[in-house]
Design a protein around this motif. Structure first.
Motif, short mmCIF file in Angstrom:
data_model
loop_
_atom_site.label_atom_id
_atom_site.label_comp_id
_atom_site.label_asym_id
_atom_site.label_seq_id
_atom_site.Cartn_x
_atom_site.Cartn_y
_atom_site.Cartn_z
N SER A 43 0.83 -1.21 0.00
CA SER A 43 0.00 0.00 0.00
C SER A 43 0.86 1.25 0.00
N LEU A 44 1.92 1.24 0.80
CA LEU A 44 2.82 2.40 0.83
C LEU A 44 3.50 2.59 -0.53
N ASN A 45 3.87 1.50 -1.17
CA ASN A 45 4.45 1.60 -2.52
C ASN A 45 3.46 2.20 -3.51
N MET A 46 2.19 1.78 -3.41
CA MET A 46 1.17 2.34 -4.31
C MET A 46 0.94 3.82 -4.01
N LEU A 47 0.93 4.18 -2.74
CA LEU A 47 0.77 5.59 -2.39
C LEU A 47 1.95 6.42 -2.88
N LEU A 48 3.15 5.87 -2.77
CA LEU A 48 4.33 6.56 -3.29
C LEU A 48 4.24 6.73 -4.81
N ALA A 49 3.82 5.68 -5.49
CA ALA A 49 3.65 5.76 -6.95
C ALA A 49 2.60 6.81 -7.31
N ALA A 50 1.50 6.86 -6.55
CA ALA A 50 0.46 7.86 -6.81
C ALA A 50 0.99 9.26 -6.57
N ALA A 51 1.79 9.44 -5.53
CA ALA A 51 2.38 10.76 -5.24
C ALA A 51 3.32 11.19 -6.37
N ILE A 52 4.10 10.26 -6.89
CA ILE A 52 5.01 10.58 -7.99
C ILE A 52 4.22 10.95 -9.24
N VAL A 53 3.18 10.17 -9.53
CA VAL A 53 2.33 10.47 -10.70
C VAL A 53 1.72 11.86 -10.56
N CYS A 54 1.22 12.17 -9.37
CA CYS A 54 0.60 13.49 -9.14
C CYS A 54 1.63 14.61 -9.28
N PHE A 55 2.82 14.41 -8.72
CA PHE A 55 3.86 15.44 -8.81
C PHE A 55 4.24 15.70 -10.27
N SER A 84 -11.01 16.21 -12.56
CA SER A 84 -10.25 15.38 -11.63
C SER A 84 -11.16 14.63 -10.67
N PHE A 85 -12.22 15.28 -10.18
CA PHE A 85 -13.16 14.59 -9.31
C PHE A 85 -13.86 13.45 -10.05
N VAL A 86 -14.25 13.71 -11.29
CA VAL A 86 -14.90 12.68 -12.09
C VAL A 86 -13.91 11.54 -12.36
N ALA A 87 -12.68 11.87 -12.69
CA ALA A 87 -11.67 10.86 -13.00
C ALA A 87 -11.32 10.03 -11.76
N LEU A 88 -11.31 10.65 -10.60
CA LEU A 88 -11.04 9.93 -9.36
C LEU A 88 -12.10 8.85 -9.14
N ALA A 89 -13.35 9.23 -9.28
CA ALA A 89 -14.44 8.27 -9.12
C ALA A 89 -14.40 7.20 -10.22
N TRP A 90 -14.06 7.59 -11.43
CA TRP A 90 -13.96 6.66 -12.54
C TRP A 90 -12.84 5.64 -12.30
N GLY A 91 -11.68 6.10 -11.83
CA GLY A 91 -10.56 5.20 -11.53
C GLY A 91 -10.94 4.20 -10.46
N TRP A 92 -11.60 4.68 -9.39
CA TRP A 92 -12.05 3.79 -8.32
C TRP A 92 -13.01 2.74 -8.88
N ALA A 93 -14.01 3.20 -9.64
CA ALA A 93 -15.04 2.30 -10.16
C ALA A 93 -14.44 1.28 -11.13
N SER A 94 -13.53 1.71 -11.98
CA SER A 94 -12.97 0.77 -12.96
C SER A 94 -12.11 -0.29 -12.27
N ALA A 145 -3.94 11.92 -13.35
CA ALA A 145 -3.36 11.60 -12.04
C ALA A 145 -4.47 11.26 -11.04
N ALA A 146 -5.58 11.97 -11.10
CA ALA A 146 -6.71 11.67 -10.21
C ALA A 146 -7.27 10.28 -10.50
N TRP A 147 -7.33 9.91 -11.77
CA TRP A 147 -7.79 8.56 -12.13
C TRP A 147 -6.85 7.53 -11.52
N PHE A 152 -5.45 3.29 -7.63
CA PHE A 152 -4.58 2.78 -6.56
C PHE A 152 -5.34 2.63 -5.25
N ALA A 153 -6.18 3.60 -4.93
CA ALA A 153 -6.94 3.54 -3.68
C ALA A 153 -7.87 2.34 -3.66
N ALA A 154 -8.50 2.03 -4.77
CA ALA A 154 -9.38 0.87 -4.83
C ALA A 154 -8.59 -0.43 -4.69
#
Length: 181
Positions: A43-55, A84-94, A145-147, A152-154
């Motif tokens: 999980s920490l690795n995925m969070l780190l990857a998400a942080a890098i993608v966002c940066f 970004s809000f729509v993409a976040l929900a879309w990423g979670w759902a997919s 990045a939000a997607w 990752f969160a899902a």
């Protein structure tokens, strides 16, 4: 003296060993402290990857944003926030949909290892392709990045991975016994 045929050998002598899964080893079977430590580290690795993608996405986006006239920036930033809000929900759902489908027909341990090997073999080519596409996609990278964050969160929030379910079913089929945690 004639030896026995293999069909005459006693059945079910030794139980089959617990298969190793990529990233989890054999800890998935007991689900003890070592298992949860591996899940937390993944999980920490995925969070780190998400942080890098966002940066990276926000860095490219800020470079693109500086080229826009000041009046357009405010509108474009609003569009990016909404997207970004729509993409976040879309990423979670997919991701949840993909996990649900994978749980219907979970892979056995051999299939899991082959899939892991196949994904790791494609990574260098995808990285090279991604570098070129980043320049073209700079205007919409925050939504991408939000997607990724939603995806990752899902993955982190799942109770049991499909590979664990598949390995448990495989083990039950080959051992003829069940052990629930």
């Amino acid at each position: 003296m004639v030896s026995r045929a293999s069909s005459e050998a006693p059945a079910g002598g030794l139980p089959v060993a617990v298969p190793k899964l990529p990233g989890l080893g054999t800890t998935w079977y007991e689900r003890g402290p070592r298992y949860w430590l591996r899940r937390v580290l993944a999980s920490l690795n995925m969070l780190l990857a998400a942080a890098i993608v966002c940066f990276v996405a926000l860095s490219f986006y800020s470079g693109f944003r500086d080229l826009l006239p000041s009046g357009v920036r405010v509108v474009w930033d609003g569009v990016q926030v909404a997207a970004s809000f729509v993409a976040l929900a879309w990423g979670w759902a997919s991701q949840r949909r993909g996990l649900r489908e994978a749980l219907l027909d979970p892979p056995d341990p051999g299939m899991t290892r082959r899939a892991k090997r196949d994904r790791s073999g494609r990574v260098p080519g995808l990285i090279a392709l991604g570098r070129g596409l980043m320049l073209l996609a700079a205007p919409v990278l925050p939504a991408f990045a939000a997607w990724c964050v939603g995806w990752f969160a899902a993955s982190i929030a799942v109770r049991e991975y499909p590979s664990e379910v598949g390995a448990r079913r495989w083990l039950e089929a080959h051992n003829g016994q069940s052990r629930t945690s």
